[in-house]
Design an enzyme around this catalytic site. Structure first.
Site, PDB file in Angstrom:
ATOM      1  NE  ARG A  58      -7.171   3.231  12.304  1.00  0.00           N
ATOM      2  CZ  ARG A  58      -6.363   4.161  11.376  1.00  0.00           C
ATOM      3  NH1 ARG A  58      -6.258   5.766  11.709  1.00  0.00           N
ATOM      4  NH2 ARG A  58      -6.434   3.510   9.986  1.00  0.00           N
ATOM      5  CB  CYS A  68      -0.918  -0.035   0.881  1.00  0.00           C
ATOM      6  SG  CYS A  68      -2.412   1.114   0.864  1.00  0.00           S
ATOM      7  CE  LYS A 128      -9.194   4.429   3.544  1.00  0.00           C
ATOM      8  NZ  LYS A 128      -9.841   3.705   5.151  1.00  0.00           N
ATOM      9  CD  GLU A 145      -1.809  -5.281   5.442  1.00  0.00           C
ATOM     10  OE1 GLU A 145      -1.853  -5.407   5.671  1.00  0.00           O
ATOM     11  OE2 GLU A 145      -1.445  -6.175   4.535  1.00  0.00           O
ATOM     12  CG  HIS A 192      -4.019  -2.885   3.661  1.00  0.00           C
ATOM     13  ND1 HIS A 192      -2.847  -2.419   3.900  1.00  0.00           N
ATOM     14  CD2 HIS A 192      -4.328  -1.583   3.086  1.00  0.00           C
ATOM     15  CE1 HIS A 192      -2.550  -1.833   4.143  1.00  0.00           C
ATOM     16  NE2 HIS A 192      -3.206  -0.588   3.830  1.00  0.00           N
TER      17      HIS A 192
END
Length: 277
Positions: free
Chosen positions: A218, A112, A133, A206, A204
């Site tokens: 968040r 990323c 986004k 992971e 991502h």
């Protein structure tokens, strides 16, 4: 005979450092191949303030003269893709790290923002902001097969979460780069260097099942009045944002297993060369 573990260094630049370490330990230690992971932090990120106790407890300072001890290296994403590269406090240290990895021919996996920063530094690929986004789970199409994507079907699902993107045309036209896969809308999944052990991953992969939901909360908690994109194609109940689905788990396992296999082969090749010398 016990196989020596693969030594993987990870520069952890993510906001949720504990979760990030847990995720990478999970995806890199599932196979029978032993892996020894060291998490590191950039020292220049903390020149004007003390290193947080949590960071000191779970990771080590990046020492560029010790990079040769690693069989492979990962630079993670970071929630700073909307900032210009020259505004990042540790960008020079990051560049020196990349120089060392290239010099020592250590396999590199950039993820990323880490992929954006590395590709910009190594190949002058420009970054631009997305209008909104890219956030959710999307099918990805294989444009050029590679050892890293072996076993993944065309249209495999993977999570994306970023505000910026690299220039697709520059990557496609660059003689040293090979575009591997994109989403159906042409957003990057991965590309690789043609003659170096460098892989640039924009998903991502992971992330675990709840990671996209945690990321949304968040951001929302940081600015409750802002309108944040909700992760798409992710919830069983999207209206109420309930029951996140781990649709990318097969791709996750295949991708990281492939990468570790490549790293192991590279280590064996280096060992054979040393023995002959």
């Amino acid at each position: 005979m016990t196989t020596a573990p693969l030594k993987v260094g990870i520069l952890n630049l993510m906001h949720d450092k504990v979760d990030t370490q847990r995720r990478f330990r999970h995806v890199l230690t599932r196979s029978a191949r032993p892996v020894e992971i060291t998490f590191l932090y950039p020292q220049t990120h903390y020149l004007s303030r003390p290193v947080p106790n949590l960071v000191k407890r779970i990771s080590q300072p990046l020492e560029l003269n010790q990079i040769n001890q690693y069989d492979a290296f990962i630079i993670t994403g970071a929630p700073i893709e909307r900032l210009p590269f020259n505004k990042i406090t540790y960008i020079d240290e990051l560049h020196r790290l990349i120089d060392q990895l290239v010099k020592l021919n250590i396999p590199q996996l950039y993820i990323c923002w880490g992929a954006m920063a590395a590709a910009n530094y190594l190949y002058d690929i420009e970054k631009h902001q997305l209008p909104r986004k890219l956030f959710g789970v999307y099918p990805n199409h294989i444009l050029n097969s590679s050892r890293l994507l072996t076993g993944l079907p065309d249209g495999f699902l993977a999570p994306h979460a970023r505000y910026a993107e690299l220039d697709y045309r520059q990557i496609s036209a660059h003689p040293e780069l090979i575009l591997e896969a994109t989403t159906v809308d042409g957003q990057l999944f991965s590309f690789r260097a043609r003659n170096r052990q460098q892989y640039f991953l924009f998903s991502h992969l992971e992330y675990g099942r709840n990671a996209l939901l945690k990321e949304y909360h968040r951001e929302k908690n940081a600015h409750p009045n802002w309108d944040y994109a909700k992760p798409q194609n992710y919830f069983l109940d999207p209206i109420h944002m309930r029951a996140p689905q781990f649709k990318w788990q097969p791709a996750q396992q295949i991708f990281f297993d492939n990468w570790l296999h490549i790293v192991a082969q590279n280590k064996n090749t280096k060992y054979k060369v040393l023995v002959k010398e």
